[in-house]
Design an enzyme around this catalytic site. Structure first.
Site, mmCIF file in Angstrom:
data_model
loop_
_atom_site.group_PDB
_atom_site.id
_atom_site.type_symbol
_atom_site.label_atom_id
_atom_site.label_comp_id
_atom_site.label_asym_id
_atom_site.label_seq_id
_atom_site.Cartn_x
_atom_site.Cartn_y
_atom_site.Cartn_z
ATOM 1 N N HIS A 52 0.672 -1.300 0.136
ATOM 2 C CA HIS A 52 -0.029 -0.042 -0.262
ATOM 3 C C HIS A 52 0.754 1.279 0.050
ATOM 4 O O HIS A 52 1.785 0.891 0.619
ATOM 5 C CB HIS A 52 -0.796 0.174 1.397
ATOM 6 C CG HIS A 52 -2.097 -0.734 1.224
ATOM 7 N ND1 HIS A 52 -2.581 -1.469 2.358
ATOM 8 C CD2 HIS A 52 -2.972 -0.945 0.267
ATOM 9 C CE1 HIS A 52 -3.595 -1.999 2.037
ATOM 10 N NE2 HIS A 52 -4.004 -1.891 0.836
ATOM 11 N N CYS A 112 -2.266 2.781 9.020
ATOM 12 C CA CYS A 112 -3.177 2.057 8.866
ATOM 13 C C CYS A 112 -4.394 1.779 9.823
ATOM 14 O O CYS A 112 -5.590 1.497 9.406
ATOM 15 C CB CYS A 112 -2.666 0.663 8.702
ATOM 16 S SG CYS A 112 -1.248 0.451 7.541
HETATM 17 N N1 ARG Z 1 -3.969 -7.100 6.731
HETATM 18 C C1 ARG Z 1 -4.277 -5.951 6.152
HETATM 19 C C2 ARG Z 1 -4.390 -6.104 4.430
HETATM 20 O O1 ARG Z 1 -3.221 -6.742 3.898
HETATM 21 C C3 ARG Z 1 -3.291 -4.608 6.284
HETATM 22 C C4 ARG Z 1 -3.864 -3.246 5.911
HETATM 23 C C5 ARG Z 1 -2.872 -2.403 6.089
HETATM 24 N N2 ARG Z 1 -3.258 -1.154 5.866
HETATM 25 C C6 ARG Z 1 -2.720 0.093 5.340
HETATM 26 N N3 ARG Z 1 -3.448 1.084 5.122
HETATM 27 N N4 ARG Z 1 -1.560 -0.175 4.833
HETATM 28 O O2 ARG Z 1 -5.080 -5.722 3.720
#
Ligand code: ARG
Length: 275
Positions: A165, A259
């Site tokens: 991300h 996050c």
């Molecule tokens: N386990 C989640 C996923 O893989 C973690 C999300 C993390 N969020 C972020 N904004 N980077 O989607």
């Protein structure tokens, strides 16, 4: 300046129940008690900074609902609901949409045929929307957002699977100023960033792997994961106060401070933000 407002979701049902990014390993699991303490420390730190922290009701069977940054993208009073790449997370959307709708935001949806993971992949720095694509969000979805909101979009390909991300490797601090982890981008992406963000602060590999870039910015204070001493020094040099909160239980799911939050009144660096 109006009071900053952030949405969080307590980790009652948090856990590593599936593997959708390289950080997640079901056999390692998460320690719920510890996760709760760490989440609470972040929550209290933000409150201590004068943030109005809103909390939504955790839901059984949705272990990643704690990562509210992925709910959608905020732009003024509009909440653009995410279209998650993975079915396991798509089930979160009705809960986010309901909360935002009940709290007076206009809930909008992207076209059905593309993916977009909200503030996790789309971050304003000044008047430009920096947009990470490939692993989770589609470049076409970002272009659609640009048209819808009438803002300039700069797509950045995320080439390193650990930084899936954009908010794991890029953190706007103020218009024209951001943290980033260079190796998460190809040379073209690095050039786009250096051309459009005059003051770019690189985060070293070790601290990027502790998700140092996944920070919450409140005014001139930056809240990030523990054991990022170089980052803390760089921030001090740039005129920011850094506060470390250990969030290692969430690193196991591929997440950290940023996050776990959704800024409802606009990220600090967004120039459209209500002052
Ligand atoms: N386990 C989640 C996923 O893989 C973690 C999300 C993390 N969020 C972020 N904004 N980077 O989607």
């Amino acid at each position: 300046m109006s009071q900053p407002r952030i949405l969080m979701c307590p980790p009652d049902h948090y856990g590593i129940e599936y593997e959708i990014n390289p950080w997640m390993n079901r056999s390692l699991g998460a320690v719920r008690e510890l996760a709760f303490r760490q989440w609470r420390a972040l929550h209290d730190t933000l409150k201590g900074l004068g943030v109005q922290v809103e909390t939504m009701t955790p839901q059984p069977g949705l272990p990643d609902l704690v990562f509210t940054a992925n709910a959608g993208l905020m732009f003024r009073n509009t909440f653009l609901s995410s279209r998650f790449r993975h079915e396991v997370r798509a089930k979160e959307s009705p809960h986010f949409d309901a909360w935002l709708g009940e709290h007076g935001f206009e809930v909008k949806h992207l076209p059905e045929n593309s993916y977009h993971e909200g503030a996790g992949d789309a971050l304003f720095c000044g008047d430009t929307l920096f947009a990470g694509y490939r692993t989770r969000s589609d470049a076409s979805a970002h272009q659609w957002v640009g048209k819808e909101f009438g803002v300039r979009v700069l797509p950045l390909e995320l080439v390193n699977p650990r930084f899936y991300h954009l908010d794991t490797c890029f953190c706007p601090l103020a218009p024209g100023e951001a943290l980033y982890f260079p190796n998460a981008f190809d040379t073209y992406g690095q050039r786009v960033l250096s051309t459009h963000v005059p003051k770019l602060i690189p985060v070293v590999e070790e601290e990027a792997h502790r998700f140092g870039c996944n920070a919450v910015v409140v005014g001139k204070t930056v809240v990030h994961n523990s054991r990022c001493p170089r980052l803390a020094e760089e921030l001090a040099r740039a005129g920011y106060r850094s506060i470390e909160v250990e969030l290692d239980e969430f690193l196991k799911a591929g997440g950290s401070a940023k996050c776990l939050t959704l800024r409802l009144d606009g990220e600090e660096a967004a120039s459209w933000k209500e002052k």
